[in-house]
Scaffold this motif. Structure first.
Motif, PDB file in Angstrom:
ATOM      1  N   ILE A   1       0.715  -1.354  -0.083  1.00  0.00           N
ATOM      2  CA  ILE A   1       0.061  -0.185   0.000  1.00  0.00           C
ATOM      3  C   ILE A   1       0.892   1.456   0.216  1.00  0.00           C
ATOM      4  CG2 ILE A   1      -2.094  -1.149   1.371  1.00  0.00           C
ATOM      5  CD1 ILE A   1      -1.151   0.419   3.603  1.00  0.00           C
ATOM      6  N   GLY A   2       2.205   1.032   0.063  1.00  0.00           N
ATOM      7  CA  GLY A   2       3.082   2.369  -0.193  1.00  0.00           C
ATOM      8  C   GLY A   2       3.701   2.480   1.216  1.00  0.00           C
TER       9      GLY A   2
ATOM     10  N   PRO B   1      10.449  -0.546  -1.633  1.00  0.00           N
ATOM     11  CA  PRO B   1      10.296  -1.858  -1.079  1.00  0.00           C
ATOM     12  C   PRO B   1       9.640  -1.918   0.338  1.00  0.00           C
ATOM     13  CG  PRO B   1      12.578  -0.696  -0.948  1.00  0.00           C
ATOM     14  CD  PRO B   1      11.713   0.155  -1.733  1.00  0.00           C
ATOM     15  N   VAL B   2       9.109  -3.096   0.791  1.00  0.00           N
ATOM     16  CA  VAL B   2       8.400  -3.194   1.856  1.00  0.00           C
ATOM     17  C   VAL B   2       9.155  -3.858   3.189  1.00  0.00           C
ATOM     18  CG1 VAL B   2       6.618  -4.263   2.855  1.00  0.00           C
ATOM     19  CG2 VAL B   2       6.247  -3.187   0.749  1.00  0.00           C
ATOM     20  N   ASP B   3       8.951  -3.280   4.109  1.00  0.00           N
ATOM     21  CA  ASP B   3       9.528  -3.991   5.495  1.00  0.00           C
ATOM     22  C   ASP B   3       8.564  -4.271   6.623  1.00  0.00           C
ATOM     23  OD1 ASP B   3       9.182  -1.214   6.036  1.00  0.00           O
ATOM     24  OD2 ASP B   3      11.339  -1.026   7.026  1.00  0.00           O
ATOM     25  N   ILE B   4       7.161  -3.709   6.346  1.00  0.00           N
ATOM     26  CA  ILE B   4       6.344  -4.189   7.452  1.00  0.00           C
ATOM     27  C   ILE B   4       5.111  -4.690   6.731  1.00  0.00           C
ATOM     28  CG2 ILE B   4       4.520  -3.186   8.780  1.00  0.00           C
ATOM     29  CD1 ILE B   4       6.375  -0.405   9.365  1.00  0.00           C
ATOM     30  N   PHE B   5       4.888  -5.982   6.989  1.00  0.00           N
ATOM     31  CA  PHE B   5       3.781  -6.877   6.433  1.00  0.00           C
ATOM     32  C   PHE B   5       2.879  -7.296   7.540  1.00  0.00           C
ATOM     33  CE2 PHE B   5       7.716  -7.454   4.299  1.00  0.00           C
ATOM     34  CZ  PHE B   5       7.576  -7.458   3.062  1.00  0.00           C
ATOM     35  N   ILE B   6       1.570  -7.002   7.269  1.00  0.00           N
ATOM     36  CA  ILE B   6       0.492  -7.241   8.066  1.00  0.00           C
ATOM     37  C   ILE B   6      -0.488  -8.171   7.360  1.00  0.00           C
ATOM     38  CG2 ILE B   6      -1.263  -6.580   9.550  1.00  0.00           C
ATOM     39  CD1 ILE B   6       0.837  -3.631   8.038  1.00  0.00           C
ATOM     40  N   ALA B   7      -0.388  -9.565   7.547  1.00  0.00           N
ATOM     41  CA  ALA B   7      -1.177 -10.349   6.720  1.00  0.00           C
ATOM     42  C   ALA B   7      -2.332 -10.946   7.359  1.00  0.00           C
ATOM     43  CB  ALA B   7      -0.224 -11.783   6.434  1.00  0.00           C
TER      44      ALA B   7
ATOM     45  N   ALA C   1       2.918  -3.637   3.404  1.00  0.00           N
ATOM     46  CA  ALA C   1       2.147  -4.398   2.676  1.00  0.00           C
ATOM     47  C   ALA C   1       1.004  -4.960   3.519  1.00  0.00           C
ATOM     48  CB  ALA C   1       2.758  -5.314   1.842  1.00  0.00           C
ATOM     49  N   ILE C   2      -0.182  -5.221   2.854  1.00  0.00           N
ATOM     50  CA  ILE C   2      -1.240  -5.907   3.821  1.00  0.00           C
ATOM     51  C   ILE C   2      -1.733  -7.372   2.957  1.00  0.00           C
ATOM     52  CG2 ILE C   2      -3.307  -5.773   5.113  1.00  0.00           C
ATOM     53  CD1 ILE C   2      -3.033  -2.788   5.127  1.00  0.00           C
ATOM     54  N   PRO C   3      -0.629  -8.200   2.631  1.00  0.00           N
ATOM     55  CA  PRO C   3      -1.409  -9.427   2.071  1.00  0.00           C
ATOM     56  C   PRO C   3      -2.203 -10.339   2.837  1.00  0.00           C
ATOM     57  CG  PRO C   3       1.002  -9.819   3.088  1.00  0.00           C
ATOM     58  CD  PRO C   3       0.633  -8.508   3.394  1.00  0.00           C
ATOM     59  N   HIS C   4      -3.226 -10.511   1.933  1.00  0.00           N
ATOM     60  CA  HIS C   4      -4.662 -11.091   2.441  1.00  0.00           C
ATOM     61  C   HIS C   4      -5.087 -12.288   1.598  1.00  0.00           C
ATOM     62  CE1 HIS C   4      -5.760  -7.420   0.454  1.00  0.00           C
ATOM     63  NE2 HIS C   4      -6.849  -8.235   0.339  1.00  0.00           N
ATOM     64  N   GLY C   5      -5.655 -13.307   2.225  1.00  0.00           N
ATOM     65  CA  GLY C   5      -6.272 -14.539   1.650  1.00  0.00           C
ATOM     66  C   GLY C   5      -7.636 -14.918   2.098  1.00  0.00           C
ATOM     67  N   ARG C   6      -8.317 -15.377   1.329  1.00  0.00           N
ATOM     68  CA  ARG C   6      -9.763 -16.226   1.980  1.00  0.00           C
ATOM     69  C   ARG C   6      -9.672 -17.236   1.736  1.00  0.00           C
ATOM     70  NH1 ARG C   6     -14.313 -12.431  -1.283  1.00  0.00           N
ATOM     71  NH2 ARG C   6     -13.557 -10.470  -0.369  1.00  0.00           N
TER      72      ARG C   6
ATOM     73  N   HIS D   1     -14.182  -8.798   6.674  1.00  0.00           N
ATOM     74  CA  HIS D   1     -12.677  -8.724   6.101  1.00  0.00           C
ATOM     75  C   HIS D   1     -12.336  -7.200   5.765  1.00  0.00           C
ATOM     76  CE1 HIS D   1      -9.381  -9.905   3.607  1.00  0.00           C
ATOM     77  NE2 HIS D   1     -10.137  -9.716   2.524  1.00  0.00           N
ATOM     78  N   LEU D   2     -13.441  -6.526   5.118  1.00  0.00           N
ATOM     79  CA  LEU D   2     -13.296  -5.219   4.595  1.00  0.00           C
ATOM     80  C   LEU D   2     -12.855  -4.205   5.780  1.00  0.00           C
ATOM     81  CD1 LEU D   2     -15.631  -5.068   1.729  1.00  0.00           C
ATOM     82  CD2 LEU D   2     -13.281  -5.381   1.545  1.00  0.00           C
ATOM     83  N   THR D   3     -13.688  -4.538   6.717  1.00  0.00           N
ATOM     84  CA  THR D   3     -13.797  -3.513   7.999  1.00  0.00           C
ATOM     85  C   THR D   3     -12.241  -3.763   8.496  1.00  0.00           C
ATOM     86  OG1 THR D   3     -16.050  -3.966   8.391  1.00  0.00           O
ATOM     87  CG2 THR D   3     -14.673  -3.015  10.314  1.00  0.00           C
ATOM     88  N   THR D   4     -11.749  -5.075   8.762  1.00  0.00           N
ATOM     89  CA  THR D   4     -10.289  -5.199   9.274  1.00  0.00           C
ATOM     90  C   THR D   4      -9.463  -4.532   8.380  1.00  0.00           C
ATOM     91  OG1 THR D   4     -11.434  -7.417  10.350  1.00  0.00           O
ATOM     92  CG2 THR D   4      -8.830  -6.956  10.420  1.00  0.00           C
ATOM     93  N   LEU D   5      -9.567  -4.661   7.069  1.00  0.00           N
ATOM     94  CA  LEU D   5      -8.541  -4.062   6.313  1.00  0.00           C
ATOM     95  C   LEU D   5      -8.245  -2.568   6.591  1.00  0.00           C
ATOM     96  CD1 LEU D   5      -8.922  -6.166   2.905  1.00  0.00           C
ATOM     97  CD2 LEU D   5      -6.766  -6.147   4.280  1.00  0.00           C
ATOM     98  N   GLN D   6      -9.507  -2.160   6.468  1.00  0.00           N
ATOM     99  CA  GLN D   6      -9.653  -0.558   6.552  1.00  0.00           C
ATOM    100  C   GLN D   6      -9.066  -0.137   8.023  1.00  0.00           C
ATOM    101  OE1 GLN D   6     -13.971  -0.212   6.197  1.00  0.00           O
ATOM    102  NE2 GLN D   6     -13.639   0.539   4.154  1.00  0.00           N
ATOM    103  N   SER D   7      -9.335  -0.833   9.079  1.00  0.00           N
ATOM    104  CA  SER D   7      -8.628  -0.540  10.375  1.00  0.00           C
ATOM    105  C   SER D   7      -7.267  -0.546  10.273  1.00  0.00           C
ATOM    106  CB  SER D   7      -9.299  -1.223  11.546  1.00  0.00           C
ATOM    107  OG  SER D   7      -8.843  -2.592  11.739  1.00  0.00           O
ATOM    108  N   ILE D   8      -6.645  -1.634   9.841  1.00  0.00           N
ATOM    109  CA  ILE D   8      -5.227  -1.950   9.463  1.00  0.00           C
ATOM    110  C   ILE D   8      -4.428  -0.681   8.840  1.00  0.00           C
ATOM    111  CG2 ILE D   8      -3.391  -3.246   8.653  1.00  0.00           C
ATOM    112  CD1 ILE D   8      -4.998  -5.665   9.605  1.00  0.00           C
TER     113      ILE D   8
END
Length: 151
Positions: free
Chosen positions: A59-60, A96-102, A64-69, A113-120
């Motif tokens: 996300i810049g 480049p990315v150094d913080i990952f919230i999966a 990064a917020i990698p996620h999967g269903r 899921h969308l609510t959680t992504l928004q809060s992150i």
């Protein structure tokens, strides 16, 4: 649901060595597989890669917020990892990315899921938080920092 609601201490890792996007995602999936008994680490990795193929979850600002269903998953699992050096992640700002919230979520929990992504995204849009996360020297310090900064 916020990151603070779902993040567990044993899913928080500070300054891991990650030389590539795949290695970091592998580490994340290995950790998550201990919490998601219905799926193997390989299946978790497949869910993240499938999502990345739709567009990078970088996300810049080095985040990064990698996620999967996941079909048949019972609960949401979050894993947060920082890397000792930033890795190329095809982020929207090409940095480049150094913080990952999966996030790994049950397939039928779309709204949550969308609510959680928004809060992150909101939490990490605060550059001060990202700076503090990068300064953490231990898994415990990283976990506590996230817990103390709920929005």
């Amino acid at each position: 649901m916020t990151l603070q609601d779902i993040l567990m201490p044993d899913c928080t890792f500070c300054a891991i060595s990650g030389s590539s996007k795949k290695r970091v995602l592998d580490k994340i999936c290995t950790v998550a597989a201990n919490k998601i008994v219905e799926h193997s680490a390989y299946e978790l990795l497949e869910s993240l890669i499938a999502r990345e193929k739709l567009g990078s979850t970088g996300i810049g600002n080095g985040i990064a917020i990698p996620h999967g269903r996941l079909p048949n998953a019972k609960s949401v699992v979050a894993v947060i990892v920082t890397t000792d050096i930033p890795v190329n992640f095809d982020a929207i700002d090409n940095k480049p990315v150094d913080i990952f919230i999966a996030l790994f979520v049950p397939e039928d929990a779309c709204k949550e899921h969308l609510t959680t992504l928004q809060s992150i995204a909101k939490l990490f849009s605060d550059k001060h938080i990202a700076k503090q996360v990068r300064k953490c020297q231990s898994n415990e310090a990283l976990f506590n920092l996230i817990q103390e900064n709920s929005h």
